[in-house]
Scaffold this motif. Structure first.
Motif, PDB file in Angstrom:
ATOM      1  N   LYS A   1      24.719 -14.034  52.052  1.00  0.00           N
ATOM      2  CA  LYS A   1      24.231 -13.281  53.210  1.00  0.00           C
ATOM      3  C   LYS A   1      23.126 -12.374  52.704  1.00  0.00           C
ATOM      4  CE  LYS A   1      26.680 -10.381  55.835  1.00  0.00           C
ATOM      5  NZ  LYS A   1      27.934  -9.729  56.260  1.00  0.00           N
ATOM      6  N   GLY A   2      21.921 -12.869  52.642  1.00  0.00           N
ATOM      7  CA  GLY A   2      20.822 -12.051  52.134  1.00  0.00           C
ATOM      8  C   GLY A   2      20.247 -12.628  50.847  1.00  0.00           C
ATOM      9  N   ASP A   3      19.445 -11.812  50.166  1.00  0.00           N
ATOM     10  CA  ASP A   3      18.802 -12.284  48.928  1.00  0.00           C
ATOM     11  C   ASP A   3      19.774 -12.178  47.760  1.00  0.00           C
ATOM     12  OD1 ASP A   3      16.410 -12.577  50.281  1.00  0.00           O
ATOM     13  OD2 ASP A   3      15.645 -10.604  49.673  1.00  0.00           O
ATOM     14  N   PRO A   4      19.805 -13.188  46.872  1.00  0.00           N
ATOM     15  CA  PRO A   4      20.590 -13.023  45.645  1.00  0.00           C
ATOM     16  C   PRO A   4      19.964 -11.928  44.776  1.00  0.00           C
ATOM     17  CG  PRO A   4      19.245 -15.010  45.532  1.00  0.00           C
ATOM     18  CD  PRO A   4      19.069 -14.455  46.919  1.00  0.00           C
ATOM     19  N   ILE A   5      20.740 -11.411  43.822  1.00  0.00           N
ATOM     20  CA  ILE A   5      20.192 -10.451  42.867  1.00  0.00           C
ATOM     21  C   ILE A   5      19.070 -11.142  42.081  1.00  0.00           C
ATOM     22  CG2 ILE A   5      20.731  -8.930  40.904  1.00  0.00           C
ATOM     23  CD1 ILE A   5      22.360  -8.260  43.382  1.00  0.00           C
ATOM     24  N   SER A   6      17.981 -10.435  41.822  1.00  0.00           N
ATOM     25  CA  SER A   6      16.882 -11.012  41.022  1.00  0.00           C
ATOM     26  C   SER A   6      17.253 -10.969  39.547  1.00  0.00           C
ATOM     27  CB  SER A   6      15.582 -10.241  41.241  1.00  0.00           C
ATOM     28  OG  SER A   6      15.085 -10.512  42.508  1.00  0.00           O
ATOM     29  N   ILE A   7      18.167 -11.846  39.171  1.00  0.00           N
ATOM     30  CA  ILE A   7      18.706 -11.824  37.803  1.00  0.00           C
ATOM     31  C   ILE A   7      17.597 -12.095  36.780  1.00  0.00           C
ATOM     32  CG2 ILE A   7      20.389 -12.878  36.231  1.00  0.00           C
ATOM     33  CD1 ILE A   7      22.026 -13.609  38.820  1.00  0.00           C
ATOM     34  N   GLY A   8      16.736 -13.058  37.103  1.00  0.00           N
ATOM     35  CA  GLY A   8      15.643 -13.401  36.188  1.00  0.00           C
ATOM     36  C   GLY A   8      14.719 -12.226  35.944  1.00  0.00           C
ATOM     37  N   LYS A   9      14.364 -11.539  37.001  1.00  0.00           N
ATOM     38  CA  LYS A   9      13.436 -10.407  36.861  1.00  0.00           C
ATOM     39  C   LYS A   9      14.104  -9.264  36.080  1.00  0.00           C
ATOM     40  CE  LYS A   9      10.051 -12.182  39.463  1.00  0.00           C
ATOM     41  NZ  LYS A   9      10.505 -13.589  39.431  1.00  0.00           N
ATOM     42  N   LEU A  10      15.427  -9.124  36.257  1.00  0.00           N
ATOM     43  CA  LEU A  10      16.146  -8.088  35.504  1.00  0.00           C
ATOM     44  C   LEU A  10      16.225  -8.457  34.024  1.00  0.00           C
ATOM     45  CD1 LEU A  10      19.035  -7.207  37.999  1.00  0.00           C
ATOM     46  CD2 LEU A  10      17.060  -5.782  37.382  1.00  0.00           C
ATOM     47  N   GLU A  11      16.469  -9.730  33.757  1.00  0.00           N
ATOM     48  CA  GLU A  11      16.519 -10.188  32.361  1.00  0.00           C
ATOM     49  C   GLU A  11      15.166  -9.930  31.693  1.00  0.00           C
ATOM     50  OE1 GLU A  11      16.730 -14.427  31.812  1.00  0.00           O
ATOM     51  OE2 GLU A  11      17.675 -14.241  29.837  1.00  0.00           O
ATOM     52  N   ARG A  12      14.121 -10.279  32.418  1.00  0.00           N
ATOM     53  CA  ARG A  12      12.772 -10.078  31.900  1.00  0.00           C
ATOM     54  C   ARG A  12      12.513  -8.583  31.637  1.00  0.00           C
ATOM     55  NH1 ARG A  12       6.817 -11.403  34.550  1.00  0.00           N
ATOM     56  NH2 ARG A  12       5.910  -9.536  33.654  1.00  0.00           N
ATOM     57  N   PHE A  13      12.937  -7.749  32.583  1.00  0.00           N
ATOM     58  CA  PHE A  13      12.711  -6.318  32.392  1.00  0.00           C
ATOM     59  C   PHE A  13      13.386  -5.831  31.111  1.00  0.00           C
ATOM     60  CE2 PHE A  13      14.666  -2.128  32.625  1.00  0.00           C
ATOM     61  CZ  PHE A  13      13.524  -1.353  32.594  1.00  0.00           C
ATOM     62  N   VAL A  14      14.641  -6.237  30.932  1.00  0.00           N
ATOM     63  CA  VAL A  14      15.402  -5.780  29.761  1.00  0.00           C
ATOM     64  C   VAL A  14      14.736  -6.272  28.471  1.00  0.00           C
ATOM     65  CG1 VAL A  14      17.599  -6.006  28.531  1.00  0.00           C
ATOM     66  CG2 VAL A  14      17.589  -5.611  31.006  1.00  0.00           C
ATOM     67  N   ALA A  15      14.332  -7.538  28.473  1.00  0.00           N
ATOM     68  CA  ALA A  15      13.724  -8.112  27.262  1.00  0.00           C
ATOM     69  C   ALA A  15      12.382  -7.443  26.964  1.00  0.00           C
ATOM     70  CB  ALA A  15      13.541  -9.613  27.438  1.00  0.00           C
ATOM     71  N   ASP A  16      11.598  -7.198  28.002  1.00  0.00           N
ATOM     72  CA  ASP A  16      10.292  -6.555  27.801  1.00  0.00           C
ATOM     73  C   ASP A  16      10.471  -5.117  27.313  1.00  0.00           C
ATOM     74  OD1 ASP A  16       9.175  -8.902  28.641  1.00  0.00           O
ATOM     75  OD2 ASP A  16       8.329  -8.135  30.511  1.00  0.00           O
ATOM     76  N   TRP A  17      11.488  -4.461  27.868  1.00  0.00           N
ATOM     77  CA  TRP A  17      11.768  -3.087  27.450  1.00  0.00           C
ATOM     78  C   TRP A  17      12.168  -3.053  25.969  1.00  0.00           C
ATOM     79  CZ3 TRP A  17      15.949  -0.664  25.317  1.00  0.00           C
ATOM     80  CH2 TRP A  17      15.917   0.735  25.293  1.00  0.00           C
ATOM     81  N   ALA A  18      13.060  -3.964  25.601  1.00  0.00           N
ATOM     82  CA  ALA A  18      13.551  -4.000  24.215  1.00  0.00           C
ATOM     83  C   ALA A  18      12.401  -4.273  23.252  1.00  0.00           C
ATOM     84  CB  ALA A  18      14.641  -5.059  24.064  1.00  0.00           C
ATOM     85  N   ARG A  19      11.512  -5.155  23.657  1.00  0.00           N
ATOM     86  CA  ARG A  19      10.370  -5.482  22.802  1.00  0.00           C
ATOM     87  C   ARG A  19       9.472  -4.259  22.628  1.00  0.00           C
ATOM     88  NH1 ARG A  19       8.502  -9.335  25.635  1.00  0.00           N
ATOM     89  NH2 ARG A  19       6.773  -8.223  26.574  1.00  0.00           N
TER      90      ARG A  19
END
Lengths: 461, 307
Positions: A106-124
């Motif tokens: 019911k609605g948009d799924p969580i943007s899991i990919g974009k969150l993964e990317r954010f975490v990885a970019d932050w860590a880098r």
């Protein structure tokens, strides 16, 4: 905030990005990521994890994002994936983790990919690197190919204490991440090289310019160079052509060639020596992600670009996001259209392509409706370049030079899906070399399975 | 067992000998242990000079498994090869990959069978470089071979002395008659077969596409099975890009994995020659850029102008 709607992600405007090779998607910032993470309901029996080929503990890392502990989030992802900044960008999340998300009912799924990317970019950006294991077990494993399957397998084995060397045929490691996927979807230095450095930080060695099957054989690696096991992740192979007249004319390229020139050899950048065709009007034949990549590259190099695909939009194998981006940028889709002949001028160059209109008939063995020609509907596209993006057939180099390594009737290496075991003792395989052309994340899943298989094998040996 | 691993950049792909053979042809010895350890006649390498360089396929002219060194020969045809020609002893190539392609067919035949065959090698210009290791390999196995070297003029003849040591009979010819004799390689073949009544079972012709085309036409007439070695445009050299596709006997083949050697009587040379021209205008522009700096913007009639 409407919890049913995902936090939108910022992108470079279509008109602007159509003329440059900078990344299309900017990704989330800290606030956006935390807001999006707060939509996750942290399911006990998380369906998203089942949808992830490498089994990342998705609710756990998203929980840490919500709490603002990005370092912990990155450690959680790092347990399962060696290439999160890559996956966050190129995984088909809509049919994997996000496709299973309960929020998506019911609605948009969580943007899991974009969150993964954010975490990885932050860590880098923070310089967080994985640490090598405290103890080595003294066993040597050779990994063939430094694409997603090979890097994942190498990373997992290194974490278990193995002494791993990756052999790469090209001059740069990364496989399809480097030669295939364009800069504007996956930045090479910033993202791909950085994640490869992370795999090396685990203790993995990479030897480039080694074409296994030619420079050295698998049997030599096992018998003379002291490797205890081998994982083959050598990738998809030889580009297919249609077999229509005119296909060897100047100005007809495989998508692999076109993309390799632009991505690996950086032909789009005038400072590099490798040339690439400067085209006026291009047809890209095919409808997969590779076709979209080739089309959008040609567009950025200044051409008018048509995608020529024999089925309708619903059957396009490319990700919806890629098709959407391509359309926004001005790629013209000639759907239900199939090439019949490439027209060649007196100097041997492409001058056009005769196409025929198609309509959809009864479903074929793939379950998709079979395209059939509409009689008398031939027409000519005026062109100077044709890029064939029709998939690949396996490269026989390794299978033909390795005693006892069997292939199936499509010439793909036979390997067990659960552990990568092939018909030859001590040799494991996974990724496109086994399945035929698929996705980055499926190859990573296979690399993981191969690492597990090799660990079981060498633990009991 | 290879002891010199990549990563120790300085040690790898270092030039140990650099020699200009003619106006446009250069020879280098370089350290490339994995290549030297496994290469056979007929195979080639791809070299990349530096970060911005092209991947260029080049013939392996000789190899030494003991020292881990290979000899490559290059002819300057574009900006990249012109830059490479300036390299000196002690310099390194950033990348050398290989060996690539299939070894010559005869390297897989039983020696006894080879000894029964009468071989004729035809080398045109820089084609002496790939022909030499083949003749040498046969010579070392006790199989004799006649060799024809042809070039436009005396200055373009390479590896004559080396070839003399391994060939049973060596015939040299120049298009303009500036050395030994005047005539094309095809004139020599015809003379050997028709006037001197030599019989050949197997011919290998390597050189410019046009020379291979006409040699193959003649040997077909003379009924001598003939192998040619193609050098089409390539990028990766491992089968991945398909740039090197050629039509052989009506079928599309990739020179890098199916070749580079093919049955000369089945190759579509006209198509192959057209495909070699693919990047001509870009090469022209790149050469001018190298010579004049980045100031050339068309108008010369050669480079295609600014696009």
């Amino acid at each position: 905030m409407d919890v049913l709607k995902k936090v939108p992600v910022r992108e470079q405007a279509a008109k602007v990005r159509a003329t440059n090779f900078e990344e299309v998607c900017y990704g989330y910032n800290r606030e956006e990521a935390m807001e999006e993470a707060s939509r996750c309901i942290n399911c006990k029996n998380a369906k998203c994890v089942q949808g992830c080929p490498v089994g990342i503990d998705i609710p756990a890392f998203i929980h840490q994002v919500k709490e603002g502990d990005f370092e912990k989030a990155s450690r959680i992802i790092g347990e399962a994936s060696a290439l999160p900044a890559v996956c966050g960008r190129v995984c088909p999340q809509e049919s994997q983790c996000e496709g299973k998300c309960i929020r998506g009912i019911k609605g948009d799924p969580i943007s899991i990919g974009k969150l993964e990317r954010f975490v990885a970019d932050w860590a880098r950006a923070e310089g967080i690197r994985p640490e090598p294991p405290k103890e080595k077990n003294g066993k040597k494993v050779a990994v063939i190919g430094s694409g997603p399957a090979g890097l994942t397998c190498a990373g997992d084995l290194a974490k278990l204490g193995y002494d791993v060397t990756v052999f790469e045929a090209l001059h740069k490691p990364g496989g399809v991440l480097v030669y295939g996927i364009p800069e504007f979807r996956l930045p090479k230095e910033e993202v791909v090289q950085a994640e490869i450095e992370n795999v090396k930080a685990l203790g993995v060695k990479i030897e480039t310019n080694v074409v296994v099957g030619r420079s050295v054989t698998i049997d030599t690696l096992l018998e003379e160079e002291g490797y205890d096991a081998v994982f083959i992740g050598s990738g998809a192979g030889l580009p297919k052509f249609m077999g229509i007249p005119g296909e060897n004319a100047n100005g007809v390229f495989s998508a692999n060639e076109y993309l390799t020139r632009s991505n690996l050899m950086k032909a789009f950048d005038d400072n590099y020596d490798t040339p690439i065709a400067v085209s006026r009007k291009v047809a890209v034949v095919g409808g997969g992600n590779v076709a979209m990549d080739a089309a959008r590259t040609a567009l950025r190099l200044g051409a008018e670009v048509h995608i020529v695909y024999r089925r309708s939009e619903a059957e396009l194998p490319a990700r919806v996001e890629e098709v959407h981006h391509a359309k926004e940028e001005g790629i013209i889709f000639d759907l239900l259209t199939n090439p019949k002949e490439i027209l060649v001028d007196e100097n041997g160059w492409v001058k056009g392509m005769i196409c025929v209109r198609m309509e959809l008939g009864e479903p074929d063995e793939s379950g998709r409706r079979r395209p059939v020609e509409v009689a008398g509907s031939e027409f000519t596209l005026d062109l100077d370049t044709v890029i064939m993006s029709l998939g690949t057939s396996p490269n026989p180099l390794i299978s033909s030079t390795t005693e006892g390594l069997e292939t199936n009737r499509w010439k793909c290496i036979i390997a067990d899906e659960d552990n990568g075991k092939t018909t030859k003792e001590g040799v494991y395989a996974g990724g496109d070399a086994v399945t035929g052309a698929a996705t980055v994340i499926l190859a990573m899943g296979a690399g993981k399975a191969g690492a597990k298989g090799i660990h079981e094998y060498l633990s009991n040996k | 067992m290879i002891t010199c691993k990549k990563g120790e950049k300085g040690g790898m792909y270092q030039i140990t000998r650099a020699k200009q053979l003619t106006d446009q042809i250069y020879l280098f010895d370089l350290t490339a242990p994995r290549v030297a350890n496994s290469c056979l006649p007929g195979q080639f390498v791809i070299v990349k000079m530096d970060e911005i360089g092209e991947r260029i396929p080049l013939t392996i002219c000789d190899y030494d498994r003991e020292t881990g060194s290979i000899t490559i020969v290059l002819q300057t045809v574009g900006a990249s090869t012109m830059k490479m020609a300036r390299l000196q002893v002690g310099d390194t190539f950033m990348d050398v990959t290989g060996p690539l392609g299939r070894p010559s067919e005869f390297t897989e035949m039983p020696i006894e069978e080879l000894k029964k065959k009468k071989f004729l090698f035809v080398a045109g210009g820089v084609g002496s470089a790939p022909v030499y290791p083949q003749v040498k390999w046969l010579h070392e196995k006790g199989v004799g071979a006649d060799v024809i070297i042809g070039a436009r003029n005396k200055d373009l003849i390479i590896l004559e002395d080396q070839m003399k040591e391994v060939a049973q009979n060596l015939y040299v010819t120049t298009d303009d008659g500036s050395y030994v004799r005047k005539g094309l390689v095809t004139d020599v073949i015809r003379d050997l077969v028709e006037n001197q009544h030599r019989h050949y079972d197997y011919c290998v012709a390597i050189g410019p596409m046009i020379m291979m085309k006409f040699t193959a036409l003649l040997t077909k007439e003379l009924n001598i099975p003939t192998i040619v070695s193609l050098n089409p445009i390539m990028v990766d050299g491992t089968g991945m890009c398909g740039a090197c596709r050629v039509t052989v006997g009506g079928e599309v083949k990739f020179a890098c994995v199916d070749g580079p050697e093919f049955d000369g009587h089945l190759v579509n040379f006209d198509e192959a020659m057209k495909r070699q021209q693919m990047y001509k205008t870009y090469e022209g522009r790149a050469i001018l850029k190298l010579q004049e700096g980045d100031t050339h913007h068309g108008g010369c009639g050669n480079c295609g102008g600014e696009v």
